[in-house]
Design a protein around this motif. Structure first.
Motif, PDB file in Angstrom:
ATOM      1  N   LEU A  15      21.315  56.946  47.740  1.00 45.77           N
ATOM      2  CA  LEU A  15      21.191  55.506  47.443  1.00 45.77           C
ATOM      3  C   LEU A  15      21.859  55.705  46.074  1.00 45.77           C
ATOM      4  CD1 LEU A  15      18.434  53.940  49.540  1.00 45.77           C
ATOM      5  CD2 LEU A  15      20.452  53.968  49.798  1.00 45.77           C
ATOM      6  N   ILE A  16      21.891  56.301  44.842  1.00 46.95           N
ATOM      7  CA  ILE A  16      22.009  55.503  43.226  1.00 46.95           C
ATOM      8  C   ILE A  16      23.298  56.297  43.343  1.00 46.95           C
ATOM      9  CG2 ILE A  16      21.628  56.226  41.842  1.00 46.95           C
ATOM     10  CD1 ILE A  16      19.875  54.114  42.207  1.00 46.95           C
ATOM     11  N   VAL A  17      23.808  57.525  44.200  1.00 44.38           N
ATOM     12  CA  VAL A  17      24.904  58.261  43.867  1.00 44.38           C
ATOM     13  C   VAL A  17      25.662  58.095  44.724  1.00 44.38           C
ATOM     14  CG1 VAL A  17      26.588  60.222  44.831  1.00 44.38           C
ATOM     15  CG2 VAL A  17      23.969  60.084  43.411  1.00 44.38           C
ATOM     16  N   LEU A  18      25.762  56.764  45.701  1.00 45.82           N
ATOM     17  CA  LEU A  18      26.767  56.126  46.636  1.00 45.82           C
ATOM     18  C   LEU A  18      26.773  54.182  46.379  1.00 45.82           C
ATOM     19  CD1 LEU A  18      24.822  56.550  50.656  1.00 45.82           C
ATOM     20  CD2 LEU A  18      27.197  56.920  49.579  1.00 45.82           C
ATOM     21  N   TYR A  19      25.862  54.427  45.768  1.00 45.54           N
ATOM     22  CA  TYR A  19      25.994  52.736  44.831  1.00 45.54           C
ATOM     23  C   TYR A  19      27.550  52.776  43.673  1.00 45.54           C
ATOM     24  CZ  TYR A  19      25.094  49.268  41.013  1.00 45.54           C
ATOM     25  OH  TYR A  19      25.044  47.972  39.562  1.00 45.54           O
ATOM     26  N   THR A  20      26.496  54.489  42.772  1.00 46.03           N
ATOM     27  CA  THR A  20      27.526  54.612  41.608  1.00 46.03           C
ATOM     28  C   THR A  20      28.898  54.980  42.061  1.00 46.03           C
ATOM     29  OG1 THR A  20      26.043  55.543  40.778  1.00 46.03           O
ATOM     30  CG2 THR A  20      28.424  55.759  39.601  1.00 46.03           C
ATOM     31  N   VAL A  21      29.202  55.587  43.892  1.00 49.77           N
ATOM     32  CA  VAL A  21      30.273  56.360  43.761  1.00 49.77           C
ATOM     33  C   VAL A  21      31.334  54.365  44.146  1.00 49.77           C
ATOM     34  CG1 VAL A  21      32.209  57.429  45.843  1.00 49.77           C
ATOM     35  CG2 VAL A  21      30.243  58.601  45.223  1.00 49.77           C
ATOM     36  N   ILE A  22      30.719  53.731  44.937  1.00 53.86           N
ATOM     37  CA  ILE A  22      31.256  52.642  45.484  1.00 53.86           C
ATOM     38  C   ILE A  22      31.833  51.844  44.197  1.00 53.86           C
ATOM     39  CG2 ILE A  22      30.849  50.983  46.775  1.00 53.86           C
ATOM     40  CD1 ILE A  22      29.100  52.202  48.559  1.00 53.86           C
ATOM     41  N   GLN A  23      30.795  51.566  43.880  1.00 53.48           N
ATOM     42  CA  GLN A  23      30.669  50.777  42.391  1.00 53.48           C
ATOM     43  C   GLN A  23      32.305  51.128  41.752  1.00 53.48           C
ATOM     44  OE1 GLN A  23      28.000  50.291  39.068  1.00 53.48           O
ATOM     45  NE2 GLN A  23      28.179  48.457  39.107  1.00 53.48           N
ATOM     46  N   TYR A  24      32.021  52.455  41.186  1.00 51.09           N
ATOM     47  CA  TYR A  24      33.451  53.239  39.865  1.00 51.09           C
ATOM     48  C   TYR A  24      34.352  53.505  40.746  1.00 51.09           C
ATOM     49  CZ  TYR A  24      29.985  51.948  36.649  1.00 51.09           C
ATOM     50  OH  TYR A  24      29.052  51.079  35.809  1.00 51.09           O
ATOM     51  N   PHE A  26      35.630  53.341  44.263  1.00 48.36           N
ATOM     52  CA  PHE A  26      36.430  52.171  45.111  1.00 48.36           C
ATOM     53  C   PHE A  26      36.750  51.048  44.230  1.00 48.36           C
ATOM     54  CE2 PHE A  26      34.041  54.649  47.992  1.00 48.36           C
ATOM     55  CZ  PHE A  26      34.771  55.201  48.977  1.00 48.36           C
ATOM     56  N   PHE A  27      36.273  50.230  43.832  1.00 49.45           N
ATOM     57  CA  PHE A  27      36.923  49.398  42.570  1.00 49.45           C
ATOM     58  C   PHE A  27      37.057  49.821  41.346  1.00 49.45           C
ATOM     59  CE2 PHE A  27      33.578  47.909  45.816  1.00 49.45           C
ATOM     60  CZ  PHE A  27      34.246  47.304  46.738  1.00 49.45           C
ATOM     61  N   ASP A  28      37.635  49.025  40.459  1.00 48.49           N
ATOM     62  CA  ASP A  28      37.930  48.472  38.609  1.00 48.49           C
ATOM     63  C   ASP A  28      37.031  49.241  38.345  1.00 48.49           C
ATOM     64  OD1 ASP A  28      39.567  49.244  36.307  1.00 48.49           O
ATOM     65  OD2 ASP A  28      40.764  47.663  36.685  1.00 48.49           O
ATOM     66  N   ALA A  29      37.403  50.251  37.551  1.00 47.46           N
ATOM     67  CA  ALA A  29      35.285  50.316  36.801  1.00 47.46           C
ATOM     68  C   ALA A  29      35.117  49.241  35.624  1.00 47.46           C
ATOM     69  CB  ALA A  29      35.447  51.181  35.636  1.00 47.46           C
ATOM     70  N   LYS A  30      36.205  48.384  35.323  1.00 50.69           N
ATOM     71  CA  LYS A  30      35.977  47.223  34.723  1.00 50.69           C
ATOM     72  C   LYS A  30      35.269  46.013  35.284  1.00 50.69           C
ATOM     73  CE  LYS A  30      40.920  47.449  32.013  1.00 50.69           C
ATOM     74  NZ  LYS A  30      41.868  47.240  31.803  1.00 50.69           N
ATOM     75  N   LEU A  31      35.535  46.055  36.456  1.00 44.80           N
ATOM     76  CA  LEU A  31      34.282  45.245  37.591  1.00 44.80           C
ATOM     77  C   LEU A  31      33.133  44.780  37.327  1.00 44.80           C
ATOM     78  CD1 LEU A  31      37.006  45.011  40.817  1.00 44.80           C
ATOM     79  CD2 LEU A  31      36.392  43.428  38.633  1.00 44.80           C
ATOM     80  N   ALA A  32      32.666  46.001  36.973  1.00 43.52           N
ATOM     81  CA  ALA A  32      31.213  47.266  37.067  1.00 43.52           C
ATOM     82  C   ALA A  32      30.599  45.691  35.521  1.00 43.52           C
ATOM     83  CB  ALA A  32      30.902  48.344  36.442  1.00 43.52           C
ATOM     84  N   GLY A  33      29.363  45.568  36.064  1.00 42.04           N
ATOM     85  CA  GLY A  33      28.912  44.496  34.803  1.00 42.04           C
ATOM     86  C   GLY A  33      28.452  45.217  33.205  1.00 42.04           C
ATOM     87  N   LEU A  34      27.963  46.050  33.644  1.00 43.49           N
ATOM     88  CA  LEU A  34      27.919  46.541  32.616  1.00 43.49           C
ATOM     89  C   LEU A  34      29.457  46.679  31.950  1.00 43.49           C
ATOM     90  CD1 LEU A  34      25.960  47.954  29.989  1.00 43.49           C
ATOM     91  CD2 LEU A  34      26.395  50.140  31.417  1.00 43.49           C
ATOM     92  N   VAL A  35      30.620  47.208  32.149  1.00 40.25           N
ATOM     93  CA  VAL A  35      31.469  47.145  31.497  1.00 40.25           C
ATOM     94  C   VAL A  35      32.054  45.949  30.954  1.00 40.25           C
ATOM     95  CG1 VAL A  35      33.579  48.174  31.165  1.00 40.25           C
ATOM     96  CG2 VAL A  35      32.028  49.902  32.680  1.00 40.25           C
ATOM     97  N   GLN A  36      32.078  45.145  31.912  1.00 42.50           N
ATOM     98  CA  GLN A  36      32.055  43.350  31.793  1.00 42.50           C
ATOM     99  C   GLN A  36      31.974  43.156  30.641  1.00 42.50           C
ATOM    100  OE1 GLN A  36      31.776  40.977  35.315  1.00 42.50           O
ATOM    101  NE2 GLN A  36      34.273  41.466  35.869  1.00 42.50           N
TER     102      GLN A  36
END
Length: 212
Positions: A15-24, A26-36
């Motif tokens: 689940l964590i790997v899937l979440y990370t792969v989808i977040q970073y 399929f989407f721009d890393a800048k959209l991740a909460g921690l990066v923002q």
């Protein structure tokens, strides 16, 4: 009971790997909460930090997925043992690459020196426990090798526990930075304490088993 625990470890890792792969992935890393959150600081620059982040994600994900196969799967046949060695090499290489990369990332950790120190300590402990596991198997000390592998994967599993603790702590404390300081230590120290208790309890039971 053991099968249930094994399944839960696998499930959390996937689940964590899937979440990370989808977040970073399929989407721009800048959209991740921690990066923002990091981008709010004028001193923070996404490049080259983001490239180290991707290296950490790939190698960390590999270690997280491979670990359960190494720990829980029995090597009954020659092919299984060969697979164990191959996966073990990938696991170890992934951890050392990720550990070195993470030291760089830890220097830029959110929430200041307390979080930075926590993550650097995690990286060093992660590489040390993995090195000890390799050193023990090179000496054909299988029981001790297994114990060090358990410690190593307990630290690998910090990728899961970090995400488990961070959200609820942020809500409870009402302060993301304060929660992040706690989580930088909470994500791995309890893991190590718990697995050490498991190892010691097994070492107490084994002589009894042989005595019978």
């Amino acid at each position: 009971m053991r099968k249930t625990k094994t399944f839960l470890v696998f499930l959390c890792a996937i689940l964590i790997v899937l979440y990370t792969v989808i977040q970073y992935g399929f989407f721009d890393a800048k959209l991740a909460g921690l990066v923002q959150f990091k981008l709010q600081s004028p001193d923070f620059h996404v490049t080259p930090w983001v490239y180290f982040l991707y290296a950490h994600i790939v190698t960390g994900a590999l270690a997280l997925l491979i670990g359960p196969f190494q720990i829980f799967r029995k090597q009954r046949h020659a092919k299984s043992r060969d697979m164990h060695r191959c996966l073990g090499m990938v696991y170890v290489i992934s951890i050392f690459i990720s550990g070195i990369v993470n030291i760089y990332l830890s220097l830029y950790a959110t929430a200041g020196w307390i979080a930075q120190t926590g993550f650097i300590a995690l990286d060093l402990a992660w590489m040390f426990t993995t090195y000890m596991a390799v050193a023990k198997i090179m000496r054909q000390d299988l029981p001790t090798h297994r114990n060090w592998m358990l410690r190593s994967y307990a630290l690998t599993f910090a990728a899961v526990t970090l995400r488990v603790y961070l959200g609820p702590l942020s809500l409870a404390l009402g302060d993301f930075e304060l929660a992040y300081r706690f989580t930088a230590w909470l994500c791995w120290v309890p893991n190590l304490v718990i697995i050490e208790m498991v190892i010691r309890s097994r070492s107490v039971k084994e002589p009894t088993r042989f005595a019978r």
